[in-house]
Design a protein around this motif. Structure first.
Motif, PDB file in Angstrom:
ATOM      1  N   VAL A 211       0.326  -0.720   0.003  1.00 17.86           N
ATOM      2  CA  VAL A 211      -0.059  -0.269  -0.186  1.00 17.86           C
ATOM      3  C   VAL A 211       0.751   1.234  -0.192  1.00 17.86           C
ATOM      4  CG1 VAL A 211      -1.805   0.977   1.505  1.00 17.86           C
ATOM      5  CG2 VAL A 211      -2.376  -1.247   1.299  1.00 17.86           C
ATOM      6  N   SER A 212       1.629   1.317   1.269  1.00 22.63           N
ATOM      7  CA  SER A 212       2.668   2.055   1.025  1.00 22.63           C
ATOM      8  C   SER A 212       3.406   2.998  -0.017  1.00 22.63           C
ATOM      9  CB  SER A 212       3.840   2.234   2.015  1.00 22.63           C
ATOM     10  OG  SER A 212       4.687   2.804   1.934  1.00 22.63           O
ATOM     11  N   SER A 215       1.563   3.495  -3.517  1.00 25.83           N
ATOM     12  CA  SER A 215       0.215   4.595  -3.493  1.00 25.83           C
ATOM     13  C   SER A 215       1.669   6.165  -3.839  1.00 25.83           C
ATOM     14  CB  SER A 215       0.473   5.434  -1.505  1.00 25.83           C
ATOM     15  OG  SER A 215       1.595   5.339  -0.892  1.00 25.83           O
ATOM     16  N   ALA A 216       2.442   5.975  -4.053  1.00 19.69           N
ATOM     17  CA  ALA A 216       3.065   7.304  -4.450  1.00 19.69           C
ATOM     18  C   ALA A 216       2.793   7.096  -6.125  1.00 19.69           C
ATOM     19  CB  ALA A 216       4.706   7.041  -4.770  1.00 19.69           C
ATOM     20  N   LEU A 219      -0.329   7.758  -6.466  1.00 19.42           N
ATOM     21  CA  LEU A 219      -0.882   9.510  -6.685  1.00 19.42           C
ATOM     22  C   LEU A 219      -0.731   9.866  -8.138  1.00 19.42           C
ATOM     23  CD1 LEU A 219      -1.499  11.365  -4.086  1.00 19.42           C
ATOM     24  CD2 LEU A 219       1.165  11.908  -4.286  1.00 19.42           C
ATOM     25  N   ALA A 220       1.089   9.723  -8.330  1.00 18.88           N
ATOM     26  CA  ALA A 220       0.843  10.555 -10.034  1.00 18.88           C
ATOM     27  C   ALA A 220      -0.165  10.131 -10.489  1.00 18.88           C
ATOM     28  CB  ALA A 220       2.850   9.513  -9.935  1.00 18.88           C
ATOM     29  N   THR A 223      -2.732  12.576  -9.836  1.00 16.92           N
ATOM     30  CA  THR A 223      -2.493  14.124 -10.005  1.00 16.92           C
ATOM     31  C   THR A 223      -2.254  14.231 -10.890  1.00 16.92           C
ATOM     32  OG1 THR A 223      -1.116  13.716  -8.170  1.00 16.92           O
ATOM     33  CG2 THR A 223      -0.586  15.446  -9.796  1.00 16.92           C
ATOM     34  N   ASN A 226      -6.284  14.324 -12.025  1.00 11.59           N
ATOM     35  CA  ASN A 226      -6.947  15.838 -11.934  1.00 11.59           C
ATOM     36  C   ASN A 226      -6.630  17.544 -12.869  1.00 11.59           C
ATOM     37  OD1 ASN A 226      -7.743  14.900  -8.964  1.00 11.59           O
ATOM     38  ND2 ASN A 226      -6.158  15.647  -8.165  1.00 11.59           N
ATOM     39  N   ASN A 227      -5.486  16.431 -13.855  1.00  8.40           N
ATOM     40  CA  ASN A 227      -5.075  17.620 -14.460  1.00  8.40           C
ATOM     41  C   ASN A 227      -6.751  17.454 -15.632  1.00  8.40           C
ATOM     42  OD1 ASN A 227      -4.574  18.839 -16.560  1.00  8.40           O
ATOM     43  ND2 ASN A 227      -2.413  17.812 -17.215  1.00  8.40           N
TER      44      ASN A 227
ATOM     45  N   PHE B  96      -2.068   6.378   4.992  1.00 13.96           N
ATOM     46  CA  PHE B  96      -0.903   6.151   4.474  1.00 13.96           C
ATOM     47  C   PHE B  96      -1.636   6.916   3.007  1.00 13.96           C
ATOM     48  CE2 PHE B  96      -0.051   2.260   5.676  1.00 13.96           C
ATOM     49  CZ  PHE B  96       1.181   2.632   6.126  1.00 13.96           C
ATOM     50  N   GLN B 100       0.163  10.538   1.634  1.00 18.90           N
ATOM     51  CA  GLN B 100       1.895  10.276   0.673  1.00 18.90           C
ATOM     52  C   GLN B 100       0.710  11.694  -0.010  1.00 18.90           C
ATOM     53  OE1 GLN B 100       3.306   9.188  -1.344  1.00 18.90           O
ATOM     54  NE2 GLN B 100       3.994   7.284   0.058  1.00 18.90           N
ATOM     55  N   THR B 101       0.476  12.052   0.290  1.00 21.15           N
ATOM     56  CA  THR B 101      -0.206  13.159  -0.375  1.00 21.15           C
ATOM     57  C   THR B 101       0.057  14.620  -0.114  1.00 21.15           C
ATOM     58  OG1 THR B 101      -2.710  12.715  -0.465  1.00 21.15           O
ATOM     59  CG2 THR B 101      -2.676  14.452  -1.031  1.00 21.15           C
ATOM     60  N   ALA B 104       3.576  14.119  -1.611  1.00 23.22           N
ATOM     61  CA  ALA B 104       3.874  15.238  -2.669  1.00 23.22           C
ATOM     62  C   ALA B 104       2.975  16.382  -2.637  1.00 23.22           C
ATOM     63  CB  ALA B 104       2.436  14.825  -3.551  1.00 23.22           C
ATOM     64  N   ALA B 144      -3.754  17.592  -3.536  1.00 25.40           N
ATOM     65  CA  ALA B 144      -2.849  16.782  -4.480  1.00 25.40           C
ATOM     66  C   ALA B 144      -2.157  17.595  -5.239  1.00 25.40           C
ATOM     67  CB  ALA B 144      -3.440  15.795  -5.018  1.00 25.40           C
ATOM     68  N   PRO B 145      -0.864  17.660  -5.340  1.00 27.87           N
ATOM     69  CA  PRO B 145      -0.477  18.778  -6.430  1.00 27.87           C
ATOM     70  C   PRO B 145      -1.172  18.016  -8.070  1.00 27.87           C
ATOM     71  CG  PRO B 145       1.435  16.814  -5.973  1.00 27.87           C
ATOM     72  CD  PRO B 145      -0.233  16.666  -4.901  1.00 27.87           C
ATOM     73  N   VAL B 146      -0.533  19.085  -8.719  1.00 21.23           N
ATOM     74  CA  VAL B 146      -1.580  18.893 -10.008  1.00 21.23           C
ATOM     75  C   VAL B 146      -0.210  18.353 -10.873  1.00 21.23           C
ATOM     76  CG1 VAL B 146      -2.984  20.816 -10.431  1.00 21.23           C
ATOM     77  CG2 VAL B 146      -0.821  21.687 -10.694  1.00 21.23           C
ATOM     78  N   SER B 147       1.107  18.759 -10.431  1.00 21.38           N
ATOM     79  CA  SER B 147       1.816  18.498 -11.578  1.00 21.38           C
ATOM     80  C   SER B 147       2.899  16.991 -10.644  1.00 21.38           C
ATOM     81  CB  SER B 147       3.128  19.474 -11.569  1.00 21.38           C
ATOM     82  OG  SER B 147       3.693  19.422 -10.693  1.00 21.38           O
ATOM     83  N   THR B 148       3.206  16.177 -11.423  1.00 22.81           N
ATOM     84  CA  THR B 148       3.862  14.927 -11.012  1.00 22.81           C
ATOM     85  C   THR B 148       5.521  15.410 -11.222  1.00 22.81           C
ATOM     86  OG1 THR B 148       4.533  14.581 -13.568  1.00 22.81           O
ATOM     87  CG2 THR B 148       2.231  13.605 -11.916  1.00 22.81           C
ATOM     88  N   TYR B 249       8.913   9.148  -2.338  1.00 26.21           N
ATOM     89  CA  TYR B 249       8.056   9.886  -3.116  1.00 26.21           C
ATOM     90  C   TYR B 249       9.201  10.206  -4.708  1.00 26.21           C
ATOM     91  CZ  TYR B 249       5.030  12.815  -5.567  1.00 26.21           C
ATOM     92  OH  TYR B 249       4.478  13.601  -6.158  1.00 26.21           O
ATOM     93  N   GLY B 250       8.619   9.968  -6.135  1.00 24.94           N
ATOM     94  CA  GLY B 250       9.278  10.108  -6.806  1.00 24.94           C
ATOM     95  C   GLY B 250      10.481   9.252  -7.185  1.00 24.94           C
TER      96      GLY B 250
END
Lengths: 441, 263
Positions: A211-212, A215-216, A219-220, A223, A226-227, B96, B100-101, B104, B144-148, B249-250
Motif C-alpha cells: 500500500v505504502s 501509493s506514490a 498518487l502520481a 494527480t 486531476n489535470n 497512508f 502520501q498526499t 507530494a 494533491a499537487p497538480v504536477s508529478t 516519493y519520486g
C-alpha cells in the motif's frame, strides 16, 4: 658521525617535499572528483557496513552478535534436553528419590511394627505372669496357627505393597508419558505458532508495504487524472493503469496468502510426523524403565517377605483358658499398643508425605522448565539486542560525524548509506574507514 | 551577427541556469517515517488494529479447537489472516494515502525531485518531516499537487521483484533451505555441547558452512545483479540506485530494465 637525532631530523628539502606531498594529497582529495560533474551532482555514498567493521569497537559488537547467534541457535534447538531426554532423565531421578523415600518409610514402618509387636507380647506375658494364670499346656498349635496367620498376613501385605507400588508406578509411567508427550506437543504447537505468527507478520508487513510503496505511483496517476486538460484517451489509459495497480496489489496479496497457507500446511505435517516419532521413542523408553523397576521390586519384595517370615517371633499367647479379667487386661494392652503404634506411624507417614509433596513440586517444576528456559533465553536475547543496538548506534554516530566532515571538505550536498548500486557519485567509504581507524590510534 | 550570438549565448545561459539548479542535489528530500508514524492518528489506528487482533485471537483459538481436520484449520487460518489484513488496510490505508498526499504537496512546493527515508541519508538533503506533519495535522482534506515530480537522478529498484527473477529466486530458495537445514543440525549439536568452548565451536562451524555456501552460491549472482543495476543506472544518467523500500516519493524506477537484463 651523525647522531640518530640528526638522521631523524628532516632536512629542509624533505620538509618541503613532505609539504608538497601533503599538499598534493590534499589537492588530490579535493580535486580527486569534480563534485559537480554530471555523474556526481554533489552526491556521495558510504558503505556503512564496511566502515563499521573498521571501528575499534567492532570486535565487541561482533562478539555480541556471536552471542546472540549462539543463543538463537540454542532457542531454535528441538529443546529435547528439557522436553524429552532431559525431562525423562530428571523424571527418572525424581522417581528414584520417591522410591527411596517410600522404601525408607516402609522399612521404618515394618521395624516399628515388629518393635511394637514384641513390646506388646512382652507386656501381655508380664500381665499373664502377674495374673498367676496358666494360659494352657498346649499353646504350640495355637502358636502355629498364629504364625501361619502372620505368614499369610505378611504375604498379603507384601502382595498389597507390590500391587500398590505397581499402581503407583503405572500412574507415574502414565504421567511421565503424558508429560513428555504434552511437552513435545506443546513444543510442536509453539513452533507452529511461531511460524504462523512470522508468516502473519510477513504478510501484514508486505501488505502494508505494498500500500505504502504503490501509493506514490497511485498518487502520481491520480494527480494526472486531476489535470483537466487530459484528453479522453490518456484519461482512460491512466484509469486503466490505476485499475491495474489495484489488481496487481490484490493478486500479489492473494498469491502470498496461498503460498503461505501451503507452506504452513507442509510445516504442520512435518511437525506432526516429527512429534509422533519423538513421542514414540520417549514413551517406549519410559515403558522399558517401568518394566525394569517392576521386575526389580518384585524380586526385592519377595526376598523381604521371606526374611520376615523366617524371623517371625511367636505371637502373644491370647487364649480362651484365661480369666475374663486377664483377657480384658490383654485387650487393653493391645488397644494401648495399637494407639501408640498408630501415633508413631502417623509421624513417619507425615514425613513421607512431606518428601512426596516436595518431589511433586519438583515434578511440576520439571514440566515447566521448558517454558522457563525459553523465557530465560528470550530475556537474554533481549538484553543482548539492547546492548548491541546501543553500541551499534554509538559506532554509527561516530561514523556519521566523520562522514559529515568528509562531505563538507569535499563540497558534497548529500551522502547516502545502504544504497543498492552506484552509477556515479563519490564513494567516501575508504576515507571514512581511514578516519575512523585514525581516530583511535 | 556577433550580437545575436552573444544574445543567444546569454539566452542559453539563462535557459540552462534553471536546469543546472534543478540538477543541484538540493532537490533530495528526506522524511523521518518514524516521526510520522508516531502521529496520534497513526498511533490510534495501530491501537485499533491491535485491539481488533486481540479479539480475533480469541475467536481464532475457539474456532481452531473446534476444527475437525487439517483442511478446516487451514481454512480458518486463511480466513482470520484475511480479516486481520483487511482491517489493517481499512484503518491504515487512508492514513497512508493522506500522508502520501501531504508528502507530494510539500515536495512539489519545495521543488524536490525525490523523497527518501531519512535513515539512508547520513548527510545533507532537505528534511521535510515537520512540514509534512504540519500538513497532515491540518484540518480538512489535503490538495494533491497538480504536477508529478520532476525526473530524478536517484533511481530505485524493487528488490522484491528482483528477488523474484527465476534465476535469483531458485538460488535464494536453495540457499534458504540449506541454511535451515544447517541451523537444525547446529541446534542439535548446540543442545549436546557441554562447555562454552564447544558451543562457540558449533557456532563457528555453522557460520563458516553457511558463509562458504553464500559466497559460492549467492555472491556471484549478487555481484552480477549489482553490476547490472549500476550499468542501467549509468545508461539512464542516474547517480545512484536505492531500494524501493527506502523511497518515499519520486525517483526513477529501473526495476523493469533490471528484470529485462536477466531475460
Amino acid at each position: 658521525m651523525r647522531s640518530n637525532r640528526q638522521i631523524l631530523r628532516p632536512t629542509r628539502l624533505t620538509r618541503i617535499l613532505a609539504v608538497a606531498v601533503l599538499g598534493c594529497a590534499l589537492g588530490a582529495c579535493v580535486q580527486r572528483v569534480d563534485v559537480n560533474a554530471p555523474s556526481v551532482r554533489g552526491i556521495g555514498y558510504v558503505r556503512l557496513d564496511d566502515v563499521v567493521k573498521k571501528h575499534p569497537l567492532y570486535s565487541e559488537l561482533s562478539q555480541i552478535e556471536s552471542n546472540m547467534a549462539a543463543l538463537s541457535l540454542q532457542s531454535l534447538g528441538p529443546a529435547v534436553p528439557k522436553t524429552g531426554a532431559e525431562i525423562s532423565r530428571e523424571t527418572i531421578q525424581l522417581n528414584r528419590e520417591l522410591d527411596a523415600a517410600r522404601d525408607r518409610a516402609n522399612h521404618i514402618l515394618q521395624q516399628k511394627q515388629v518393635d511394637y509387636a514384641q513390646k506388646e507380647q512382652a507386656a501381655v506375658r508380664a500381665a499373664i505372669v502377674a495374673s498367676g494364670e496358666n494360659p494352657g499346656a498346649a499353646p504350640g498349635q495355637e502358636m502355629q496357627n498364629t504364625a501361619a496367620a502372620q505368614v499369610a498376613q505378611i504375604s498379603a501385605s507384601a502382595n498389597r505393597d507390590f500391587a500398590a507400588y505397581q499402581e503407583t508406578l503405572m500412574l507415574q509411567d502414565r504421567a511421565a508419558t503424558q508429560n513428555v508427550a504434552g511437552a513435545l506437543e506443546q513444543r510442536a504447537d509453539r513452533q507452529y505458532h511461531q511460524r504462523l505468527d512470522a508468516l502473519n507478520a510477513r504478510e501484514s508487513q508486505a501488505s502494508l508495504e505494498m500500500v505504502s510503496r504503490d501509493s506514490a505511483q497511485r498518487l502520481a496517476l491520480r494527480t494526472k487524472l486531476n489535470n483537466l486538460a487530459l484528453d479522453d484517451a490518456l484519461r482512460a489509459q491512466t484509469k486503466a493503469q490505476l485499475a491495474a495497480l489495484d489488481r496487481k496489489e490484490a493478486d500479489a496479496v492473494n498469491a502470498m496468502r496461498a503460498a503461505d497457507a501451503a507452506e504452513l500446511a507442509t510445516y504442520q505435517r512435518q511437525l506432526r510426523a516429527q512429534t509422533s516419532a519423538e513421542i514414540a521413542v520417549q514413551t517406549s523408553k519410559i515403558h522399558a524403565q517401568t518394566a525394569a523397576k517392576l521386575a526389580q521390586r518384585r524380586s526385592s519384595v519377595s526376598s523381604q517377605a521371606s526374611a520376615q517370615i523366617g524371623g517371625l517371633a511367636p505371637a502373644a499367647p491370647a487364649s480362651a483358658h484365661m480369666s475374663a479379667a486377664t483377657q480384658a487386661k490383654i485387650a487393653q494392652i493391645d488397644r494401648e499398643y495399637r494407639t501408640r503404634f498408630k501415633a508413631d506411624v502417623s509421624k513417619t507417614v507425615a514425613d513421607f508425605n512431606r518428601t512426596r509433596t516436595d518431589l511433586d513440586a519438583r515434578f511440576s517444576e520439571l514440566r515447566g522448565v521448558d517454558t522457563a528456559s525459553r523465557g530465560s533465553v528470550g530475556k537474554q536475547l533481549g538484553a543482548l539486542r539492547d546492548q548491541h543496538d546501543k553500541l551499534y548506534n554509538q559506532i554509527v554516530a561516530q561514523v556519521q560525524h566523520e562522514v559529515q566532515n568528509l562531505a563538507n571538505q569535499r563540497g558534497l550536498k548529500v551522502v547516502f548509506i545502504n544504497i543498492v548500486a552506484p552509477s556515479g557519485g563519490v564513494d567516501l567509504t575508504e576515507d571514512a574507514q581511514k578516519d575512523i581507524e585514525s581516530l583511535h590510534e | 551577427m556577433r550580437t545575436s550570438i552573444a544574445a543567444l549565448f546569454a539566452l542559453g545561459v539563462l535557459v540552462a541556469m534553471p536546469l543546472a539548479l534543478a540538477s543541484d542535489l538540493g532537490d533530495v528530500g528526506t522524511l523521518d517515517q518514524a516521526a510520522v508514524s508516531n502521529l496520534p492518528r497513526f498511533v490510534e489506528a495501530n491501537r485499533q488494529v491491535v485491539a481488533f487482533k486481540t479479539g480475533l485471537d480469541k475467536q481464532f483459538t475457539a474456532r481452531m479447537k473446534a476444527a475437525h481436520s487439517q483442511a478446516d484449520q487451514q481454512r480458518i487460518i486463511t480466513e482470520f489472516r484475511g480479516r486481520l489484513q483487511d482491517r489493517q488496510r481499512a484503518l491504515l490505508g487512508p492514513l497512508f494515502g493522506r500522508a502520501q498526499t501531504a508528502i507530494a504537496s510539500v515536495s512539489s512546493s519545495k521543488n524536490l525531485s525525490v523523497i527518501v527515508d531519512k535513515s539512508i541519508v547520513i548527510f545533507g538533503g532537505q528534511d521535510i518531516t515537520k512540514a509534512v506533519i504540519d500538513l497532515m495535522q491540518s484540518p480538512g482534506p489535503i490538495a494533491a499537487p497538480v504536477s508529478t515530480p520532476p525526473p530524478s537522478e536517484i533511481g530505485f529498484v524493487d528488490n522484491d521483484q528482483i528477488d523474484a527473477i527465476p534465476k535469483l529466486k531458485t538460488a535464494n530458495d536453495d540457499f534458504l533451505r540449506f541454511n535451515e537445514q544447517q541451523k537444525r543440525i547446529a541446534a542439535q549439536k548446540m543442545s549436546k555441547a557441554k562447555t562454552d568452548a564447544e558451543r562457540q565451536q558449533v557456532l563457528r562451524d555453522y557460520q563458516k558452512t553457511v558463509s562458504d555456501r553464500q559466497d559460492q552460491q549467492l555472491k556471484p549472482l549478487a555481484d552480477q545483479t549489482k553490476s547490472a543495476i549500476a550499468d542501467i543506472g549509468k545508461k539512464k544518467n542516474l547517480v545512484l540506485v536505492i531500494d524501493k523500500g527506502h523511497l518515499i516519493y519520486g525517483g526513477t524506477d529501473i526495476t523493469p530494465d533490471v528484470q529485462n537484463a536477466f531475460k
